[in-house]
Structure formats: structure tokens, C-alpha cells
Design an enzyme around this catalytic site. Structure first.
Site: not given
Length: 184
Positions: A9-11, A14
Site C-alpha cells: 500500500v502507498s501510505s 492504509q
């Protein structure tokens, strides 16, 4: 012959839970997961570990292609590395995306190109929105995080740049940058 999963996931906000569950249900014996941007494969430690871990005959699995790579160049570099080791590739939510058939490889190329196109379009829209906001005088950029007056006050009190940085919980380079551009 092991099934090895990779989730991303990007962040930090998340959750990896859904991807990890899908990979487990697909039979992955080992899952590598991380919270990192997918714009580049560089600096993604868990991806590197996963690619080092897989052996000939294994299958490397992701839930979606964009979890693996956002650029076609990165995607093909990763796939080439897997193929060089004799490792198959499979994507759970985009059936038919695999390295086992010419159709699967074609689908992977098309979807990889679409993902890269979407990222470019998203960036263009963001820049257009910023330009419109600037034209209306609404967008002023990111708010200053450093209190310039406090830096000057601490320096005038005899404190050095390292001590100022520590006291203000900022980087020493930021203090030097500020002091260099401010007249004494």
C-alpha cells in the site's frame, strides 16, 4: 515449488490486511508486505527481499498489477528478473495476467501501460488544479514549518546551528539554509 506473495500500500494510513488475506487464501506460504509508494521499485525493501527469496519453480503472486509496479519499465524489469530465476508470475484480481502464456504476457503489458497512463493523467490533473488555484490566488503552497523568527532569536542569544536544530526538532541543514539567505 512455493507460492510467494507480495502486498503493498502507498501510505501508512492504509491497510495491508485485504491483500494479505487474499494472498493467504490463494495458498501463499510466504508473504512480503510493505507500506511504500509504488512510483518506483527503488527503496522497496520487502520487494527486494521477495525477489531474492523466490527460487526456480516458485510462483510470485500479487493481488493487482499496480501493487507491484506503477511504471511499465519497473514492471518489465521485475518480470524479467523473475523469469531469469525461473519463477512464474500471477496476478489474482486480473485473471489472465501471468507469465505462463503469450496471452498472459500481452495482458500484463497492456495493463501495465494503462496503469502508467493513469498515473500520468492523475499527475497532470493535479498540476492543472494547482495552476487554477494559483491563478485564483487560493493556492499558496505548503505552509511554513519553520519559525524563522525563532531561529533568528536563538542565534542572537548565542546558540549555534546544531543546538537550534535540536531545540526546534528540525534538520541542521534547514537552519543553515535559513541563516545563509537571511541578512545578518
Amino acid at each position: 515449488m512455493a507460492l510467494v506473495g507480495y502486498a503493498r500500500v502507498s501510505s501508512v494510513g492504509q491497510s495491508l490486511e485485504i491483500q494479505e488475506k487474499a494472498l493467504s487464501e490463494a495458498g501463499c506460504e510466504k508473504i512480503f508486505a510493505e507500506k511504500r509508494s509504488g512510483l518506483t521499485a527503488k527503496g522497496r525493501r520487502q520487494l527486494e527481499d521477495a525477489l531474492d527469496y523466490v527460487r526456480e519453480g516458485d510462483t510470485f503472486i500479487v493481488t493487482r498489477l499496480d501493487r507491484l509496479a506503477r511504471s511499465v519499465g519497473d514492471l518489465f524489469a521485475i518480470i524479467e528478473r523473475l523469469q531469469g530465476k525461473g519463477v512464474a508470475f500471477r496476478c489474482l484480481q486480473q485473471s489472465g495476467v501471468d507469465t505462463d502464456s503469450s496471452t498472459g504476457r500481452l495482458m500484463m503489458a497492456i495493463l501495465g501501460a494503462v496503469a502508467a497512463f493513469e498515473a500520468d493523467i492523475r499527475k497532470e490533473r493535479q498540476l492543472e488544479g494547482i495552476a487554477r488555484a494559483k491563478a485564483r490566488g487560493v493556492y499558496k503552497g505548503r505552509k511554513r514549518q519553520i519559525d524563522a523568527h525563532e531561529i533568528r532569536t536563538l542565534q542572537e542569544a548565542g546558540m549555534g546551528p546544531s543546538a537550534i536544530a535540536k531545540k526546534m526538532s528540525i534538520g541542521r541543514a534547514s537552519v543553515y539554509r535559513y541563516l545563509a539567505k537571511e541578512p545578518q
